[in-house]
Structure formats: structure tokens, C-alpha cells
Design an enzyme around this catalytic site. Structure first.
Site, PDB file in Angstrom:
ATOM      1  N   VAL A  46      -7.472  33.239  93.532  1.00 51.97           N
ATOM      2  CA  VAL A  46      -7.658  32.352  94.683  1.00 51.97           C
ATOM      3  C   VAL A  46      -6.790  32.818  95.862  1.00 51.97           C
ATOM      4  O   VAL A  46      -7.216  32.776  97.018  1.00 51.97           O
ATOM      5  CB  VAL A  46      -7.339  30.883  94.312  1.00 51.97           C
ATOM      6  CG1 VAL A  46      -7.427  29.975  95.532  1.00 51.97           C
ATOM      7  CG2 VAL A  46      -8.284  30.398  93.222  1.00 51.97           C
ATOM      8  N   CYS A  47      -5.586  33.278  95.570  1.00 53.33           N
ATOM      9  CA  CYS A  47      -4.620  33.644  96.607  1.00 53.33           C
ATOM     10  C   CYS A  47      -5.162  34.621  97.655  1.00 53.33           C
ATOM     11  O   CYS A  47      -4.988  34.385  98.850  1.00 53.33           O
ATOM     12  CB  CYS A  47      -3.345  34.197  95.974  1.00 53.33           C
ATOM     13  SG  CYS A  47      -2.557  33.044  94.830  1.00 53.33           S
ATOM     14  N   PRO A  48      -5.830  35.705  97.259  1.00 54.87           N
ATOM     15  CA  PRO A  48      -6.298  36.625  98.301  1.00 54.87           C
ATOM     16  C   PRO A  48      -7.332  36.003  99.237  1.00 54.87           C
ATOM     17  O   PRO A  48      -7.395  36.359 100.410  1.00 54.87           O
ATOM     18  CB  PRO A  48      -6.878  37.808  97.527  1.00 54.87           C
ATOM     19  CG  PRO A  48      -7.043  37.356  96.127  1.00 54.87           C
ATOM     20  CD  PRO A  48      -6.089  36.223  95.918  1.00 54.87           C
TER      21      PRO A  48
END
Length: 187
Positions: A46-48
């Protein structure tokens, strides 16, 4: 306990930005608006998507005098490796703060002690170094840079025009509310 109006503690951390390492301290955030954008870890899923979304809006944040600081408990070396390896992360021009000692994650109360990772927390800090808005999301729910930009703009407007408040979905240039003296205590 609420973190609203909590002053950010003194800190000194390593950062990766524009192909270079640097040190970021509390002194660097004073005098301007800042967003601290905590995420669990580099090389995740999810972070990118979130960090790319912020990277695509970074010029708009800069235009309103707001710096973005992404923060994870990874080292600055891991930030560089991720930046070099990921097409999404290569777009990032804002500082990527390293928090391997968990100093920032603890100060902003987003450390997941058992995992040594940060929650997905977003904090808006005013020029005096105080938290004026924040939200913490479940680890599997990404955030929206458009809404974050709108929120910073609303906070800046209210800071400049203290006698007015911004209603839901307020956008720059839209009508604000001016509470009557009878209702001020209810806000």
C-alpha cells in the site's frame, strides 16, 4: 489522549532526498507548515501507492508553503535502495525520514511496539511546531493526497482568519462560516 496542539519534540533524523543523505531536525520544520506521513515500511504494497500519490501533488503542497516528510522506521539506506528500485518511489522529491530508533514514531504515538513499525498516520504541523490535525488509518487502507492537500489549505485559512471556520468539503475560495458569539463555545 488527543495530540491536537501537542508540540513536536526535538528530533534529529537522517533523510534521503534528491539522491543525497541529510539530517532533518525540529528546527527545519519551524516557520512553515509540515505534513508527517508515517507508513509501516519500505518495499511494501500500500505504501508505494500513497507515496506516489503524494509525489504527484508535491508541487501543490510546496506552492502553499507546506513540506512533506514521509517517515518509516527503516534507515535512510533502505529509503535509497527503495528509491533506486521502484519506479513509483523514484518520483519522490520530498524528504524520506529514517526513524530506526523509533523516536518520531513514539513522539507521534504511532509505533507498533511488537512489530517495530509505524501505523499509517498523517499529521499536519503548524509553523509553531504543533500538531493541528491528524488521522491514523488501519494498515491496509491507503490515504488520499487530494484530501490531505484540502485539509492543509483549510487549516492554513483558519490560522490566517481566526474568526472563520471551514465547513465540510470546503475548497479554497469557497464560502466559510463565521460563528456567532453564542456558538463559539460549542465549537
Amino acid at each position: 489522549m488527543s495530540l491536537i496542539n501537542k508540540e513536536v519534540s526535538d528530533f534529529s533524523v537522517q533523510a534521503y532526498q534528491n539522491a543525497a543523505f541529510s539530517t532533518v531536525t525540529k528546527a527545519d520544520i519551524l516557520g512553515k507548515w509540515s505534513v508527517f506521513f508515517f507508513y509501516p515500511a519500505d518495499f511494501t504494497f500500500v505504501c508505494p501507492t500513497e507515496l506516489e500519490d503524494l509525489a504527484n501533488k508535491y508541487d501543490q503542497f510546496k506552492a502553499i508553503g507546506c513540506e512533506i516528510y514521509s517517515v518509516s522506521c527503516d534507515t535512510h539506506f533502505v529509503h535509497k535502495a527503495w528509491h533506486d528500485a521502484s519506479d513509483r518511489i523514484k518520483k519522490i522529491q520530498y524528504p524520506m525520514l529514517a526513524d530506526p530508533t523509533h523516536a518520531l514514531a513514539k513522539d507521534f504515538d504511532v509505533l507498533i511496539e511488537a512489530d517495530g513499525l509505524a501505523e499509517r498516520g498523517t499529521f499536519v504541523v503548524n509553523p509553531e511546531g504543533k500538531i493541528v490535525a491528524y488521522e491514523v488509518n488501519a494498515g491496509n487502507v491507503g490515504r488520499n493526497a487530494d484530501e490531505l492537500l484540502r485539509k492543509v489549505q483549510a487549516l492554513q485559512f483558519v490560522a490566517e482568519h481566526g474568526d472563520q471556520v471551514c465547513p465540510a468539503k470546503w475548497q479554497p475560495g469557497a464560502q466559510t462560516l463565521k460563528p456567532s458569539l453564542d456558538l463559539v463555545g460549542l465549537l
